[in-house]
Design an enzyme around this catalytic site. Structure first.
Site, PDB file in Angstrom:
ATOM      1  N   LYS A 222       0.845  -1.201   0.000  1.00  0.00           N
ATOM      2  CA  LYS A 222       0.000   0.000   0.000  1.00  0.00           C
ATOM      3  C   LYS A 222       0.873   1.242   0.000  1.00  0.00           C
ATOM      4  CE  LYS A 222      -3.394   2.443   2.879  1.00  0.00           C
ATOM      5  NZ  LYS A 222      -4.341   2.374   4.001  1.00  0.00           N
ATOM      6  N   GLU A 271      -8.897  11.999  12.501  1.00  0.00           N
ATOM      7  CA  GLU A 271      -7.989  10.903  12.857  1.00  0.00           C
ATOM      8  C   GLU A 271      -7.073  11.199  14.045  1.00  0.00           C
ATOM      9  OE1 GLU A 271      -6.528   9.124   9.321  1.00  0.00           O
ATOM     10  OE2 GLU A 271      -4.947   8.002  10.320  1.00  0.00           O
ATOM     11  N   GLU A 315      -7.136  -2.146   2.680  1.00  0.00           N
ATOM     12  CA  GLU A 315      -6.499  -0.866   3.021  1.00  0.00           C
ATOM     13  C   GLU A 315      -6.486  -0.687   4.537  1.00  0.00           C
ATOM     14  OE1 GLU A 315      -8.925   1.866   0.198  1.00  0.00           O
ATOM     15  OE2 GLU A 315      -7.657   3.212   1.372  1.00  0.00           O
ATOM     16  N   GLU A 450     -12.246   9.892  -4.568  1.00  0.00           N
ATOM     17  CA  GLU A 450     -12.089   9.838  -3.106  1.00  0.00           C
ATOM     18  C   GLU A 450     -11.385  11.103  -2.592  1.00  0.00           C
ATOM     19  OE1 GLU A 450     -11.128   5.953  -1.405  1.00  0.00           O
ATOM     20  OE2 GLU A 450      -9.894   6.975   0.085  1.00  0.00           O
TER      21      GLU A 450
HETATM   22  C1  LIG Z   1      -5.075  10.515   3.188  1.00  0.00           C
HETATM   23  C2  LIG Z   1      -6.215  10.938   3.709  1.00  0.00           C
HETATM   24  O1  LIG Z   1      -7.018  10.167   4.495  1.00  0.00           O
HETATM   25  C3  LIG Z   1      -6.625   8.875   4.934  1.00  0.00           C
HETATM   26  C4  LIG Z   1      -6.885   7.845   3.896  1.00  0.00           C
HETATM   27  C5  LIG Z   1      -8.056   7.125   3.858  1.00  0.00           C
HETATM   28  C6  LIG Z   1      -8.353   6.196   2.700  1.00  0.00           C
HETATM   29  O2  LIG Z   1      -7.559   6.134   1.772  1.00  0.00           O
HETATM   30  O3  LIG Z   1      -9.395   5.537   2.708  1.00  0.00           O
HETATM   31  C7  LIG Z   1      -8.983   7.260   4.907  1.00  0.00           C
HETATM   32  C8  LIG Z   1      -8.704   8.009   6.008  1.00  0.00           C
HETATM   33  C9  LIG Z   1      -7.388   8.640   6.210  1.00  0.00           C
HETATM   34  O4  LIG Z   1      -6.592   7.853   7.019  1.00  0.00           O
HETATM   35  C10 LIG Z   1      -6.675  12.342   3.496  1.00  0.00           C
HETATM   36  O5  LIG Z   1      -7.725  12.708   4.021  1.00  0.00           O
HETATM   37  O6  LIG Z   1      -5.993  13.095   2.803  1.00  0.00           O
HETATM   38 MG   LIG Z   2      -9.003   4.877   0.528  1.00  0.00          MG
END
Ligand SMILES: C=C(O[C@@H]1C=C(C(=O)O)C=C[C@H]1O)C(=O)O
Ligand SMILES: [Mg+2]
Length: 464
Positions: A222, A271, A315, A450
């Site tokens: 990852k 987080e 993930e 996303e």
């Molecule tokens: C990298 C980010 O978020 C992170 C990545 C995530 C994912 O890929 O699903 C989810 C939550 C966070 O730990 C961000 O908000 O920029």
């Molecule tokens: Mg993600």
């Protein structure tokens, strides 16, 4: 705060004497309970301290910290040693400090160090983050603390052996005048966006595809890739206005802002990286993302989809694996939920697994920050390989985005969030950052969507 205060004068004199005896500067911290005041009002009253202010609030909103000015700064541009160097200097300072309070766990009053760390000290730098060092933490001159309904004002000052009582008091009175001299608040809160630019989208999409093929080769599982969205506003951005909206719109997030000279790093992160209260450490695995539904039925359907989606579960599982290991190194009796649950935010849903443990003897919050950062939620898995790929493939200066941000007290208890859903304000220009965890089943277009969702909290607060 009344500057005419015998208790305070006695403490200042005591600090001067101690500075002479121990041949070192002494941090003096004086705390008073005060009448309720809105944290944003305090932040705005401190306008003349612009460039040196911070604000912090945790998701329950039981606690706010607002700092004005710097009584002491600890900063460095080290790579490996940056956490340790902060810890060492802080320990030396608090070993000699003088205060009028007996510190209570997690109270957030008295001598507090607030600040953070960049994501990766070994990445090549641009000018974007020139005002933010690899590590920077400050003891504010004035700090408002709201803790479980009570309001406190802490005054901090560094006392030198050759200071004179009258001068310290005079200086303090002048600073107080600055805070309580109400300046009219400029009304720039329209925040009209005149330009919006997605930076290097093509190369980001190519990097995602490139990383997927590296993952398929099998030496990495990852890699988190992030990108920047840059807005140009008609006028300078009023930080207090943006903070007000973040507090209002993102109830389950840490809200933070840290000014460094003309710039301000600001965000609403869901987080937790790590929290220490007495002998307990808490952390959280947060990774795996889906949007929110427009109706309760659609929202529930999306939630079930996320809870059963292999790509997102994978993930997430890598984050759980790493955080569990890191927690077991610093703690006994680590407890971790068996399977993830949903964490609903205004704009997205995440998979969430809470973790806690009992601190092993002598393990401080900064020890755990160092062990945990970066988790595979922001870096990747395995750590070193994914960090090297990010250094090569990500066309972005992350600066403090995705780094640890938070505070610690004189017993080295405190709380750090992961600085995501964040942006860097530079006058009328603001850089927003968002990324996503790339795994074998990632698809560039979906990962792009996303990141679009993850820009929303900041975009909305900026009215972009
Ligand atoms: C990298 C980010 O978020 C992170 C990545 C995530 C994912 O890929 O699903 C989810 C939550 C966070 O730990 C961000 O908000 O920029
Ligand atoms: Mg993600």
């Amino acid at each position: 705060m009344k500057a005419e205060n015998k208790e305070l004068y006695d403490l200042i004199q005591m600090a001067i004497n101690r500075a002479k005896d121990r041949k070192t500067n002494i941090l003096l911290s004086y705390v008073q309970e005060i009448d309720e005041i809105n944290p944003l009002t305090f932040f705005t009253l401190g306008s003349l301290f612009k460039g040196t202010r911070f604000l912090w609030s945790e998701p329950s909103r039981n606690q706010y910290l607002v700092g004005l000015g710097h009584a002491y700064t600890i900063s460095n541009d080290f790579s490996q040693q940056r956490f340790w160097a902060v810890q060492y200097e802080w320990q030396r300072l608090v070993d000699n400090q003088i205060s009028n309070i007996e510190l209570k766990p997690s109270s957030g009053i008295g001598p507090i160090l607030f600040g953070g760390f960049s994501f990766d000290p070994d990445k090549d730098k641009t000018d974007l983050w020139k005002n933010y060092q690899e590590a920077k933490m400050v003891v504010p001159s004035y700090m408002l603390t709201i803790n479980k309904g009570k309001t406190f004002l802490t005054f901090n000052v560094l006392i030198h052996a050759n200071d004179r009582l009258e001068e310290v008091i005079k200086d303090m009175k002048e600073k107080e005048k600055i805070i309580f001299q109400r300046k009219t608040i400029q009304d720039n809160n329209e925040n009209i966006v005149i330009n919006k630019e997605n930076i290097n989208v093509e190369s980001w999409l190519n990097s995602v595809a490139g990383v997927v093929s590296e993952i398929k080769q099998g030496y990495v599982n990852k890699v988190v890739l992030a990108r920047e969205l840059r807005l140009q506003m008609r006028e300078k951005i009023e930080v207090a206005t943006v903070l007000e909206r973040l507090l209002d719109e993102q109830p389950k997030s840490y809200i933070f802002a840290l000014e460094c000279e003309e710039d301000c790093f600001i965000g609403a992160s869901p987080e937790l990286l790590v929290k220490k209260e007495k002998n307990e450490f808490k952390s959280m695995c947060l990774a795996g993302t889906i949007g929110r539904g427009k109706t309760p039925a659609e929202d529930e359907k999306l939630g079930n989809e996320l809870l059963n989606d292999h790509k997102n579960l994978y993930e997430h599982a890598l984050v759980v694996e790493m955080i569990k290991n890191a927690m077991e190194k610093g703690c006994e009796e680590v407890e971790i939920a068996k399977s993830p649950s949903l964490y609903d935010l205004k704009n997205v849903k995440h998979l969430h697994t809470p973790v806690k443990g009992l601190a092993k003897e002598g393990v401080t919050i900064l020890d755990m920050v160092e062990r945990l950062h970066p988790t595979p939620a922001l870096g990747g898995y395995p750590k070193e390989i994914s960090m090297n790929i990010i250094r090569k493939k990500e066309v972005l200066d992350r600066g403090w985005y995705a780094g640890p941000i938070g505070w610690l007290d004189s017993k080295c208890d405190g709380e750090f969030a992961v600085a995501i859903r964040s942006s860097l304000i530079k006058g009328n220009i603001v850089s927003l950052f968002a990324g996503g965890g790339i795994v074998e089943r990632s698809n560039p277009a979906q990962e792009y969507q996303e990141t679009e969702m993850k820009f929303k909290p900041m975009l909305s607060a900026l009215r972009g």
